[in-house]
Each structure stands twice: as C-alpha cells, then as structure tokens.
Design an enzyme around this catalytic site. Structure first.
Site, PDB file in Angstrom:
ATOM      1  CD  GLU A   1      -2.854  -1.235   2.397  1.00 25.68           C
ATOM      2  OE1 GLU A   1      -2.824  -0.272   3.196  1.00 25.68           O
ATOM      3  OE2 GLU A   1      -3.642  -2.193   2.488  1.00 25.68           O
TER       4      GLU A   1
ATOM      5  CB  ILE B   1      -0.746  -4.571  -7.897  1.00 19.98           C
ATOM      6  CG1 ILE B   1      -1.089  -3.916  -6.545  1.00 19.98           C
ATOM      7  CG2 ILE B   1      -1.225  -6.013  -7.956  1.00 19.98           C
ATOM      8  CD1 ILE B   1      -0.324  -4.512  -5.363  1.00 19.98           C
TER       9      ILE B   1
ATOM     10  NE  ARG C   1      11.254 -12.826   0.442  1.00 24.18           N
ATOM     11  CZ  ARG C   1      10.910 -12.586   1.704  1.00 24.18           C
ATOM     12  NH1 ARG C   1      11.235 -13.469   2.645  1.00 24.18           N
ATOM     13  NH2 ARG C   1      10.242 -11.499   2.021  1.00 24.18           N
TER      14      ARG C   1
ATOM     15  NE  ARG D   1      35.777  -0.606 -28.931  1.00 23.64           N
ATOM     16  CZ  ARG D   1      35.883   0.465 -29.696  1.00 23.64           C
ATOM     17  NH1 ARG D   1      35.692   0.362 -31.006  1.00 23.64           N
ATOM     18  NH2 ARG D   1      36.174   1.637 -29.176  1.00 23.64           N
TER      19      ARG D   1
ATOM     20  CD  GLN E   1      46.961  -9.439 -15.424  1.00 23.43           C
ATOM     21  OE1 GLN E   1      47.357  -8.427 -14.839  1.00 23.43           O
ATOM     22  NE2 GLN E   1      47.657 -10.565 -15.462  1.00 23.43           N
TER      23      GLN E   1
ATOM     24  CD  GLU F   1       8.205 -11.704  -4.650  1.00 19.85           C
ATOM     25  OE1 GLU F   1       8.060 -12.494  -3.695  1.00 19.85           O
ATOM     26  OE2 GLU F   1       7.274 -11.373  -5.395  1.00 19.85           O
TER      27      GLU F   1
END
Length: 382
Positions: free
Chosen positions: A125, A155, A241, A266, A277, A363
């Site tokens: 809420e 929601i 969860r 690239r 590295q 959650e």
C-alpha cells in the site's frame, strides 16, 4: 550445475522457445512497455504459467527447480518475460495448495492448470511496503461475504490479471494477526485499476494501483481462517524468492555472455579488448559470482523439492539477496565492458542493468532479507 536427462530436455525446450518467441521482441516490449499477451498461450501450453499445479488437478506437477531453470533461461534474454513464467503460482496455485480447503483446491487449481489464467498479489500500500502490519485495506464481514475497501500499489500484472490474491485487515489492533487473504475475481464490482506506473526497467510488465470500493467477496473465497493471511503471505514469499534469484542470475548470465562476445570482437590499440588483463579479471569475477549464486539457489530448490522446509526462510532470503546483488554488479560491469556503446539502447546490457535493480527491492528488499537471515541465525530477539 549438473542436470538430469529430464531437466536437460526441459531446458532445451525453453531455449528453443526463447530463441523463437522472446529474443525477437525483448527490446521492443521494453521500449514500448507493451504487455506481451501473445506469450500467455505459449507459456501456458508449455506448462510454464502453472508449473506447480499437481497432476491430480490437471497441472504439470512440476517443482521449484524446474520453475527456476525456466526463469533462469528466459531471463538471459528478457527478465520481463521471465516474470511471466510461474506467474499464477504465487497468485493462485501456491496459496490454494498450502492454505485452501479441498473444495477450494478443486475449484481453483483446475482453473490454474489450463494455463491461461493470470494472477496478481495485492499486498503493498502507499504507506505500507515492508511494514505489512501497517496495512489499512479493510475487509468487513457481512453475512456470507466480506465488504472490502482500500487501496494497493505496485501490483505487478494487476491490470491484466483474472484473479488477485488480496490481503486485507479483518481485525483491528492485532498487527499482522489481523490480516486475512482472499481470492478476488477482477470482474467483481468495486474492483478498479489505477495508473500503470512508469518504471526504470521491466518494460512490458504492468505495475499498477488497485482500488476497492465496497467490493463484495464471498466467504468461500477467503483462504484459511481469519487472521492467517500474514502466515500465508510469508510462506508464499519464501517459496517465490528463489524464483527471483533465478531470474536475477539468468539476467546476469545473459549480460556476461554479451560482454564476453563484445570483448572478443571490440578492438582497441590494435588488439581485442579481451586481451587486457584488467578486463579478463572483471570477467572472471563476474563468472565466479554467478556460479556461486547458482550453487546457493539450487541448493535451496533441492531442499524444497525434497520436502525439507526447515531452512526455507533463511535459504530463500540468502538466494534472493545474493543472487540479486550479484546481478546488479554483473550487469553494471557488463555496461562498463561495453564502454560508451553500453550506455546506448542499441545494445541489451543497459536494459539488463535497469531490469536488475528491481530484484534488490521487490519480494522483500535485500535489507529485509538480511534481517530474516540474521534472525534465523541469532534468534528472534536479535
């Protein structure tokens, strides 16, 4: 991780579906914020919406591991679409299975098993997120029904759901013990949908306000006894969860895969940036963190699928908290590896980074998860 022959076949079927139906629309639904309703029958036919419905009620009789494998695979391409997998488990199948009467199971589970029913959970809420005891939505008993008035926010799927698992206060002054749970048909008079929130990520996943104005819900739609709603809520969240962790880890894996491919292609200063590295160490750390998160997740699902719920609240919180924190770091690092183009919508990693953030919040925030874990280890008085 090791997969059985059955699990491998299941994952392969998910990969084929993702390549055919999700990869082509992932960027578009994020950009347009369009709910991909065309995926509902596809997911339903594969048993993904209703994965946890037992075979005796017409469902696929799946388990938590299979559901997490599905969400993990889908989230590599689109976390928004992965949210749809197992969608009616938390909103209908799980609460009815664990807290419903046999009559309610016979009524709701075959409906869920059809694979076309969408659900939502209405708990939060405007003034009440983590503090569930501050809930103000009221359900007043009136003969053979309850009259419900109040408001909910954030929601997920609230505007497209056919049924909503609604938590409302049936008793004053009893904190969480005064909260009850109801299955609500969204066609009920007095059920109103508010605005669809504009979000940082998860384009394509509706997230709305809900309003209840003298909404009358039959007594037989209450799950469990009055005041058992909070207990139902916590048990369902504990079971859900791990699926958030699965989506998080899959999302992170998708970002890592994209970063590795880009780093090989690239070139800078006359060589592929993958030969540097510093970048190699970044990629190694990303892979280590994801593999550790996966190990924790699937240990949690293994325990649940064996029927061992003794560590569920702690393990679920650990998996969700660690998995979502890893996803946030890995997706951010993926953007860094892409450099300037990683900040552009032409590449998927900026979407992945935006999508990752919500998993640290919903959650139960990751701060709440750490409270759950510490209380389990130290005792409730801590």
């Amino acid at each position: 991780m090791y997969l059985t022959e059955e699990q491998t076949a299941f994952v392969d079927s998910i990969k084929r579906m993702v390549d055919r139906h999700i990869a082509p629309i992932a960027a578009e639904i994020d950009e347009s914020d369009r709910f991909p309703e065309e995926l509902v029958p596809i997911f339903g036919d594969m048993g993904l919406l209703q994965q946890w419905v037992p075979e005796e009620y017409g469902g696929p009789g799946g388990n938590l591991t299979l559901l997490c494998l599905a969400k993990h695979e889908i989230a590599k391409v689109s976390m928004a679409c992965s949210i749809l997998a197992g969608q009616n488990s938390i909103g209908m199948a799980l609460p009815v299975l664990h807290f419903g009467t046999e009559e309610q199971k016979r009524r709701f589970l075959p409906l869920s098993a059809k694979g076309r029913t969408l659900t939502a959970v209405a708990m939060s809420e405007p003034h009440c997120g983590s503090d569930v005891a501050a809930m103000k939505t009221k359900a007043v008993r009136d003969g053979s029904s309850y009259v419900i008035n109040g408001q909910k926010c954030f929601i997920t799927f609230g505007s497209v759901a056919h049924w909503v698992l609604l938590f409302a206060r049936t008793s004053e002054g009893r904190g969480v013990d005064g909260i009850s749970a109801f299955m609500v048909d969204t066609k009920t008079t007095g059920f109103k949908v508010g605005r669809n929130e504009r979000k940082m990520g998860l384009g394509g996943v509706p997230n709305v306000q809900l309003f209840f104005e003298n909404m009358r819900v039959p007594l037989e739609n209450r799950l469990g006894e009055e005041g058992q709603g909070f207990k139902a809520c916590m048990h369902i969240l504990n079971l859900n969860r791990p699926t958030v962790a699965a989506a998080s880890i899959g999302l992170g894996q998708g970002a890592l895969d994209a970063a590795i491919a880009y780093a090989k292609e690239r070139k800078a200063f006359g060589k592929a940036i993958a030969s540097n590295q510093g970048l190699q160490w970044m990629i190694a750390d990303m892979a280590i963190q994801l593999e550790a998160a996966r190990a924790l997740l699937f240990e949690c699902t293994r325990q649940v699928d064996m029927g061992d719920f003794s560590q569920l609240s702690m393990m679920a919180s650990m998996a969700k908290c660690f998995g979502s924190d890893v996803a946030m770091k890995v997706t951010t690092d993926a953007v860094q590896i892409f450099g300037g183009v990683g900040y552009l919508k032409d590449y998927p990693v900026e979407r992945m980074m935006r999508d990752a953030k919500i998993n640290q919040i919903w959650e139960g925030t990751n701060q709440i998860q750490r409270i759950v874990i510490s209380r389990h280890l130290l005792g409730r008085e801590a």
